[in-house]
Every structure is written in C-alpha cells, then in structure tokens.
Design a protein around this motif. Structure first.
Motif, short mmCIF file in Angstrom:
data_model
loop_
_atom_site.label_atom_id
_atom_site.label_comp_id
_atom_site.label_asym_id
_atom_site.label_seq_id
_atom_site.Cartn_x
_atom_site.Cartn_y
_atom_site.Cartn_z
N SER A 242 5.26 38.46 30.45
CA SER A 242 4.94 37.42 31.30
C SER A 242 6.20 37.07 31.06
CB SER A 242 4.22 36.65 30.47
OG SER A 242 4.36 36.53 28.76
N SER A 243 6.54 35.81 31.97
CA SER A 243 7.40 34.92 31.95
C SER A 243 7.02 33.40 32.52
CB SER A 243 8.21 35.89 33.14
OG SER A 243 9.41 34.94 33.67
N LYS A 244 7.21 32.51 32.25
CA LYS A 244 7.62 31.33 32.22
C LYS A 244 9.33 29.83 32.47
CE LYS A 244 5.92 27.25 30.16
NZ LYS A 244 4.92 26.78 28.43
N VAL A 245 8.68 29.45 34.32
CA VAL A 245 10.00 28.61 34.11
C VAL A 245 9.29 27.14 33.92
CG1 VAL A 245 10.92 30.69 35.94
CG2 VAL A 245 9.50 28.69 37.00
N ASN A 246 10.48 26.43 33.83
CA ASN A 246 10.59 24.93 33.29
C ASN A 246 11.54 24.47 34.30
OD1 ASN A 246 9.95 22.26 32.37
ND2 ASN A 246 9.95 22.96 30.24
N PHE A 247 10.08 23.56 35.38
CA PHE A 247 11.60 22.77 35.81
C PHE A 247 11.69 20.91 36.05
CE2 PHE A 247 8.99 25.96 39.06
CZ PHE A 247 10.11 26.26 39.92
N THR A 248 10.44 20.82 34.56
CA THR A 248 11.41 19.21 34.52
C THR A 248 12.03 19.69 33.29
OG1 THR A 248 9.68 20.10 32.11
CG2 THR A 248 8.66 18.89 33.95
N ASN A 249 12.88 21.42 32.95
CA ASN A 249 13.65 21.09 32.14
C ASN A 249 15.48 20.85 32.63
OD1 ASN A 249 15.09 22.37 29.24
ND2 ASN A 249 16.15 23.26 30.68
N VAL A 250 15.45 21.01 33.82
CA VAL A 250 17.17 20.97 34.94
C VAL A 250 16.98 19.36 34.51
CG1 VAL A 250 18.11 20.68 37.25
CG2 VAL A 250 16.36 22.85 35.98
N ARG A 329 19.42 14.14 38.48
CA ARG A 329 18.48 13.96 37.33
C ARG A 329 18.64 13.80 36.27
NH1 ARG A 329 13.25 17.80 38.73
NH2 ARG A 329 14.23 17.36 40.91
N THR A 330 18.54 12.47 35.13
CA THR A 330 18.88 12.04 34.25
C THR A 330 18.37 11.97 33.16
OG1 THR A 330 20.42 9.70 35.80
CG2 THR A 330 19.90 9.73 33.01
N PHE A 331 19.59 12.43 32.15
CA PHE A 331 19.22 13.03 31.05
C PHE A 331 19.63 12.09 29.76
CE2 PHE A 331 19.22 14.94 26.17
CZ PHE A 331 18.03 14.78 25.71
N ALA A 332 19.41 11.11 28.59
CA ALA A 332 20.89 10.11 28.25
C ALA A 332 20.30 9.98 26.68
CB ALA A 332 20.19 8.59 28.54
N ILE A 333 21.34 9.84 25.55
CA ILE A 333 20.72 10.01 24.01
C ILE A 333 21.84 8.77 23.54
CG2 ILE A 333 21.69 11.24 22.55
CD1 ILE A 333 21.26 13.84 23.53
N ASN A 334 21.24 8.04 22.00
CA ASN A 334 22.01 7.07 21.97
C ASN A 334 21.58 7.38 20.73
OD1 ASN A 334 21.86 4.41 23.80
ND2 ASN A 334 20.13 5.76 24.30
N ASP A 335 23.20 7.83 19.56
CA ASP A 335 22.89 8.16 18.77
C ASP A 335 24.21 7.49 17.80
OD1 ASP A 335 23.70 8.90 16.18
OD2 ASP A 335 23.68 11.49 17.59
N ASP A 336 23.70 6.67 17.02
CA ASP A 336 25.03 5.91 16.54
C ASP A 336 25.99 6.54 15.13
OD1 ASP A 336 23.60 5.98 14.32
OD2 ASP A 336 23.46 3.91 14.36
N LYS A 337 24.92 7.58 15.25
CA LYS A 337 26.03 9.11 14.36
C LYS A 337 27.55 9.80 15.03
CE LYS A 337 22.23 10.29 11.31
NZ LYS A 337 21.18 11.50 10.98
N LYS A 355 20.17 21.75 29.41
CA LYS A 355 19.42 21.64 30.78
C LYS A 355 20.10 21.93 32.28
CE LYS A 355 18.40 17.94 27.55
NZ LYS A 355 16.45 18.57 27.01
N ASP A 356 20.78 22.82 32.09
CA ASP A 356 21.15 23.52 33.38
C ASP A 356 20.73 23.89 34.26
OD1 ASP A 356 23.23 22.88 36.01
OD2 ASP A 356 24.88 24.21 34.90
N ASN A 357 19.60 24.14 33.72
CA ASN A 357 18.43 25.95 33.98
C ASN A 357 17.25 25.26 34.25
OD1 ASN A 357 18.00 26.55 31.72
ND2 ASN A 357 20.28 26.29 31.18
N LEU A 358 16.31 26.70 34.74
CA LEU A 358 14.95 26.28 34.40
C LEU A 358 14.46 26.07 33.42
CD1 LEU A 358 14.51 28.15 38.23
CD2 LEU A 358 14.02 25.41 37.49
#
Length: 415
Positions: A242-250, A329-337, A355-358
């Motif tokens: 079985s196979s699964k791709v995730n378009f929202t990961n990109v 397609r933006t992804f942001a992280i806030n981490d005071d560590k 995240k540079d893939n499906l």
C-alpha cells in the motif's frame, strides 16, 4: 548489513525457523542459552524513535530455572539476546541477531498440559529513562563554556553503573552546548541526553543491534548501498503493498525564530527553496535574492543558497517543489531554546529536508527478511499503485513464529 550467506538462505522457498535466546547477567556474560523454548512473539523496530527496539516473547517453562527469583535466569539485571535462525539442508543454522533487551515484566500461566511465560522486552534505553534506574539523585548542571554536545552526553552516560565507556559510541558531534542546562532530581539521564540531542535537531541517539548507545549526526542516506532489491524476481518476497502521499507535507519556505541575544536581536534563519535555473549563468543574473534563498541548477542538480554570495548547499532540495514551481508554502517555528545562529541554521535544514517532499510512505507485508534493519535503503516497484524507486525503511515488525509475516513501513528517498 546482510551477509551473502544470509542472502542465500532468505531466498529459499522453504524454511525451518529456529529461535535462540542468550540470557546475560549484569556483566553481559552468557549464563544460559535457550533453544527450542519459544512459542511466539515479535520484535518491533522504529527508525524514528530513540527507543529503537521493543517486543514480546512467549516460551515454554521447561524447568523451574526460568521462574523469576534471585537464583533464576529471569531476574533483575538480566538481559536477553535474541536470534532467529534458518536451517540449511545439512541442518546447520544461519543465525540473525535481533537485538539485546531488558526484561520489563513476566506473565506466567499454568494448565494441565504445560506451563508458559510471556515477557515484555525493551532495548537498553530502559536502563537510562527511569524504567530500570537511570534517574538523577541531585541537580546536575552543564556549563556551556568549552563543552561540546559529545562531551556532555558522554559524561551523562558514564555516571551510570549499567553503562561503560565501551558501550558508548559518539561520532561527529562537535556542536557546542549553547547555555547552562539544569536538570532537577528524579529527572532521568535519558531526558538530559534527549535535551542535548534536540539542541540542534541533527543528532540521532539510539541503542544499536549490538546493545551500544550510539550518538551521531543524522546521515544522508541517498548514497547508501541498496540492502534489499525487491524488484529482482528471486528477492521479491512481498505479499501485499500500500502507498500513501501527503500533499500537505510540502513546505518550501522555512522560518526559524529563536531567543533574543544580549543586543536585543532575535536569532533567526530562513531557508527558501525558491529558484530553479538551468545554468549557473542564469543563476548569477538573479537580482532580488535574499539571505537563505536557494537556487537549484538543473544541469548539475546542485543547489546553492544566498549569503552575500551564492554558496554551495551541502544537502539536496527538490526543485519540483520550489517557489518558482508551486508558489510559496510557509512553515515557521518559534523556539526560545535556539540561542545560536548555528542552531537556527541546522533546525531550518532539518525541517526543510523533512518537508521538501510528498512524504510518500509504503507499507507492505512480506515473508520475513530477518536481517533487514531500519534506516536501510531498499528498492521497490509496484506499477499497480505507482510505487517505484528507492525507499528508506522506518519501522519493521519481525515475527518470532513459524507462520508469521513481517510488516515494513518505508519512506521514499527523494533526489
């Protein structure tokens, strides 16, 4: 890696399975070998967790030496080393090591016909996470000046009675601890090491097949050899696919925001998989680039990032998911560590690679391939559902019974 001898017997159409247990004392000395006691069980391996191996095993109690007590083979500080074996035509057995485990608990049952015992197993992470000890009796401080993550991890593990220097293998982790870390009493050594590991999100920490604690930089597996090629007819042992791709990961635009430094400036880094150009000459006429922008050259498949000039990137990105091709397609992280620029850069690299893939995953059931491990490169093809290419094994469930099948989950390797 699987040896040629193991390859040969795994391809046999008929099999006779053996399970062997080596019982070890606190000094790792083999005190007993059990062969022919096992009824059933399984070993689960996860490549995405610091807890690599766990499992369960059901066996016959053929004598009272297996009943848990101080004089028994099953007691505190005992470990179990498990092997699966396949029998040759001449009755010799080819063995496959499945790991070294601590016994979590035992469940005993008695009937008119027999006595059985089921035990739950975990790898040696249980020796440092509080399950079998490994808690801190006092506040422990790590001073950042001049201390590398490697040194901090090694000193944390060396204080344990169950862990010797020879059991720790640390390589290529020369990153600095950026600030003082304080752990409270009753925290576990595992929590401390995991805190250190996550400072840069580029460090892997696990117990390997031979029971060693491994600390290393996360590897690029693209150039690894293929451990098992399922596209070859005599090696295709797959039963279902079985196979699964995730378009929202990109995501192609990664923003990392850390803490403010003493001057009031926020530690930050941005990687943007932005441009795709055919030649370096075409790259060099780009005029609106910003720090962290990435450009991939299609003729060489090499990527570069902008930091006052174009610099070669030491990891790969997929130009098909660049901003030029699919928009931002933006992804942001806030981490005071995150208190060092190097932390921010490595975290941005880690997140972009994730995240540079499906995120294509393949789950399949197959005839057990006992020598297969996680984070190993395999080749798959199933034209019916579009599976094709190289994949990295991420989780494996190995049966310890004659009629069992193996479950494997793998993620696609993108080039």
């Amino acid at each position: 890696m699987i040896t040629q001898e193991q390859y040969n017997i795994l391809q046999r159409s008929s099999r006779k399975l053996h399970i062997k247990l080596e019982l070890l004392n606190k000094n790792d000395t083999v005190i007993n070998v059990l062969h022919g006691y096992s009824l059933s069980g399984n070993i689960n391996i996860s490549g995405e967790s610091t807890y690599r191996r766990n499992g369960s095993l059901s066996m016959y109690i053929k004598d009272n030496n297996l009943l848990p007590n101080p004089d028994s083979n099953i007691w505190f500080n005992r470990k179990v080393r498990i092997y699966t074996g396949l029998e040759e035509y001449d009755e010799t057995i080819i063995w496959f090591k499945q790991g070294e485990f601590l016994i979590q608990n035992a469940d005993l049952k008695s009937s008119l016909s027999d006595k059985t015992m089921s035990i739950d197993l975990s790898d040696k992470m249980a020796a440092i996470d509080g399950t079998h000890g490994g808690t801190l009796s006092h506040e422990l401080e790590i001073v950042p000046e001049g201390i590398t993550v490697s040194e901090a991890i090694r000193s944390s593990l060396n204080g344990l009675s169950k862990v010797s220097v020879d059991e720790i293998k640390i390589s290529d982790v020369d990153l600095l601890v950026p600030y003082e870390i304080n752990m409270q009493p009753n925290s576990s050594v595992y929590e401390l090491v995991d805190t250190l590991r996550k400072l840069y999100m580029d460090i892997d920490f696990f117990v390997n097949l031979d029971g060693y604690y491994i600390v290393e930089r996360i590897k690029n597996r693209h150039l690894d050899p293929v451990v098992w090629d399922f596209t070859q007819q005599n090696m295709n042992l797959i039963i279902t696919n079985s196979s699964k791709v995730n378009f929202t990961n990109v995501k192609n635009s990664i923003f990392i925001w850390g803490r403010k430094n003493k001057t009031g400036e926020t530690i930050k880094w941005v990687y943007k998989n932005k441009y795709i150009r055919e030649t370096v000459s075409e790259r060099d006429i780009i005029t609106n680039q910003e720090k962290g922008d990435i450009c991939t050259i299609t003729t060489t498949q090499q990527s570069y990032y902008w930091d006052e000039e174009w610099k070669e990137l030491d990891f790969t990105v997929n130009p098909n998911y660049s901003i030029d091709c699919i928009g931002e397609r933006t992804f942001a992280i806030n981490d005071d560590k995150i208190s060092l620029l190097e932390q921010a850069i490595l975290r941005a690299e880690y997140e972009l690679k994730q995240k540079d893939n499906l995120a294509e995953t393949v789950d399949f059931t197959c005839v057990p391939i006992y020598g297969l491990n996680v984070n190993e490169k395999i080749k798959l093809h199933d034209n019916n559902i579009g599976i094709d290419g190289y994949y990295l094994t991420k989780s494996i469930s190995i049966p310890l019974s004659h009629d069992g099948t193996m479950n494997v989950s793998a993620v696609k390797l993108y080039y």
